[in-house]
Design an enzyme around this catalytic site. Structure first.
Site, short mmCIF file in Angstrom:
data_model
loop_
_atom_site.label_atom_id
_atom_site.label_comp_id
_atom_site.label_asym_id
_atom_site.label_seq_id
_atom_site.Cartn_x
_atom_site.Cartn_y
_atom_site.Cartn_z
N SER A 143 33.79 -25.02 -4.07
CA SER A 143 35.21 -24.76 -4.26
C SER A 143 35.87 -24.07 -3.08
O SER A 143 37.06 -24.26 -2.85
CB SER A 143 35.44 -23.95 -5.54
OG SER A 143 34.65 -22.78 -5.54
N HIS A 162 35.64 -30.04 -8.54
CA HIS A 162 36.44 -30.53 -7.41
C HIS A 162 36.06 -31.94 -6.99
O HIS A 162 36.59 -32.44 -5.99
CB HIS A 162 36.31 -29.57 -6.22
CG HIS A 162 36.78 -28.20 -6.54
ND1 HIS A 162 38.11 -27.84 -6.47
CD2 HIS A 162 36.13 -27.10 -6.99
CE1 HIS A 162 38.24 -26.57 -6.83
NE2 HIS A 162 37.05 -26.10 -7.16
N LYS A 215 42.14 -29.63 -12.37
CA LYS A 215 42.27 -29.83 -10.93
C LYS A 215 42.84 -31.23 -10.67
O LYS A 215 44.01 -31.44 -10.92
CB LYS A 215 40.94 -29.51 -10.27
CG LYS A 215 40.82 -27.98 -10.22
CD LYS A 215 39.47 -27.38 -10.18
CE LYS A 215 39.61 -25.86 -10.25
NZ LYS A 215 38.41 -25.18 -10.68
C1 LIG Z 1 37.93 -23.97 -11.19
C2 LIG Z 1 36.47 -24.01 -11.34
C3 LIG Z 1 35.88 -23.68 -12.56
C4 LIG Z 1 36.63 -23.08 -13.69
O1 LIG Z 1 37.41 -24.02 -14.35
P1 LIG Z 1 38.68 -23.55 -15.17
O2 LIG Z 1 39.00 -24.71 -16.02
O3 LIG Z 1 39.72 -23.24 -14.16
O4 LIG Z 1 38.25 -22.35 -15.95
C5 LIG Z 1 34.51 -23.86 -12.68
N1 LIG Z 1 33.77 -24.31 -11.66
C6 LIG Z 1 34.31 -24.60 -10.46
C7 LIG Z 1 33.44 -25.07 -9.35
C8 LIG Z 1 35.68 -24.44 -10.26
O5 LIG Z 1 36.22 -24.70 -9.08
#
Ligand SMILES: *Cc1c(COP(=O)(O)O)cnc(C)c1O
Length: 392
Positions: free
Chosen positions: A181, A209, A241
């Site tokens: 991330s 991602h 995302k």
């Molecule tokens: C954003 C993210 C999460 C958390 O997801 P949310 O739905 O925002 O709680 C988990 N793992 C990774 C790698 C992320 O980038």
């Protein structure tokens, strides 16, 4: 008797220490969002820090699906899935996600954080081994700790280092981000899957991602690496995302999903996501599958950014994805660069420890299929002005 420490005073003093170290985090309310443009404190800024990689968060098809479903079903689901919160919209979305990722079944969670906590708590017990990349997302680390497993972390993307963590005979899970991330690079999934096979460990990939962005139909990093449910039995991805909504899912065998329904506390004891959001997310899945041009656009913008940044001598990191960090190292340098960009009309966040390791502060630039080439060019010009004269 010595008085007990005052918890609130201790927290306040911790906050103050962070402020002194230039690490205090601050909230800024965005008044309006319009595609890649946002308005904050009355100023319009071109944003390069959203995870809306395909530009779906404000897509009319999602908004229409949300409205239609809300008209029929209202807003809240009213209860947890296992009580009366599980609606047809959730079931249809789960089927679509399972089909897309090539898994038998998928299970929705309210957020990615909850999905990882619940999955690890359901799978792992005290004394089990959980092997993780050092740069995994915070919620994977928290999940292993919550489960009481022995957490052993290996240097980033180092498969040999990962192999060295497999000591003893305990049941083992290896968990990794698919796309990291804060760095944007892709995990060595093939090699990790071979390692797991040798070690008799289960492999879990968090594809927050990668879903929507990688793979011919956006199936994510695991499918793009040619791996299926046998090699990666536990696949987690988020809906907030590239899919432009909010929530997450875990996909795998029917047995895995049934096990999570029985045992994942963050699934059982929480309110189901609003059904209208599930309906909007289904519209997002259909667009992400069908509109390959969004991934093509993203690829063009990534290449353009990397080419331009290399010519300017900017400190690019080796990322092939929409996450294009510029490594500045020093916390203050990252804050200064973000400030200079903001004065020129760009929103790019400085990412500081502890989100990234000490000495690895950076600008985290993210690209979206709805950026224009000219947006990228203007960002590059602003970066070259903002970072001019810094020592390399
Ligand atoms: C954003 C993210 C999460 C958390 O997801 P949310 O739905 O925002 O709680 C988990 N793992 C990774 C790698 C992320 O980038």
């Amino acid at each position: 008797m010595t008085p007990r420490p005052d918890l609130l005073a201790r927290l306040a003093s911790h906050t103050q220490q962070r402020a002194q170290a230039g690490l205090r985090r601050q909230l800024h309310a965005i008044e309006r969002a319009d595609g890649v443009w946002i308005e904050r404190e009355g100023r319009r800024l071109l944003s390069f820090c959203s995870n809306d990689y395909l530009g779906l968060a404000q897509h009319p098809a999602l908004v229409a699906a949300l409205k239609r479903a809300a008209d029929e079903d209202g807003v809240g689901s009213g209860s947890a899935h296992l009580i009366a919160g599980h609606r047809a919209a959730h079931a249809v979305l789960e089927e679509a996600l399972a089909e897309w990722t090539g898994r038998e079944r998928a299970l929705l969670f309210s957020t990615g954080y909850m999905a990882n906590l619940g999955t690890m708590q359901a799978l792992l017990r005290r004394g089990d081994l959980c092997v993780q990349d050092k740069l995994n997302h915070a919620c994977l680390l928290d999940g292993a700790q919550l489960a009481g497993a022995t957490l052993r972390r290996y240097p980033h993307a180092d498969v040999e280092g990962a192999a060295r963590q497999f000591v003893g005979e305990a049941a083992a899970l290896l968990a990794t981000d698919g796309v990291f991330s804060m760095d944007g690079d892709i995990a060595p999934l093939h090699e990790l899957s071979a390692l797991c096979r040798r070690e008799g460990a289960a492999l879990m990939v968090d594809d927050a991602h990668g879903l929507g962005v990688l793979g011919a139909r956006g199936e994510g990093s695991v499918a793009a690496a040619g791996l299926g449910q046998d090699e990666v039995p536990v696949l987690m991805a988020t809906l907030g995302k590239a899919l432009g909504g909010c929530g997450a899912f875990v996909a795998g065998s029917a047995e895995l999903v049934d096990g999570l329904v029985q045992s994942a506390r963050t699934y059982i004891y929480t309110t189901a996501m609003p059904p209208a959001l599930a309906a909007a997310t289904l519209a997002a899945v259909r667009l992400a599958q069908a509109e390959g041009w969004r991934r093509d656009r993203l690829r063009i913008l990534i290449d353009r950014f990397r080419h331009g940044a290399a010519q300017l001598g900017l400190p690019l990191m080796p990322s092939p994805t929409a996450i294009q960090p510029l490594l500045l190292g020093d916390t203050q340098a990252a804050l200064d660069a973000a400030g200079a960009l903001e004065r020129q009309g760009f929103l790019v966040t400085a990412i500081r420890p502890p989100t990234v390791p000490q000495g690895k502060a950076r600008l985290r630039i993210t690209l979206s299929a709805i950026h224009e080439e000219a947006d990228v060019d203007r960002l590059l010009e602003a970066l070259s002005r903002s970072l001019a004269g810094r020592p390399v």
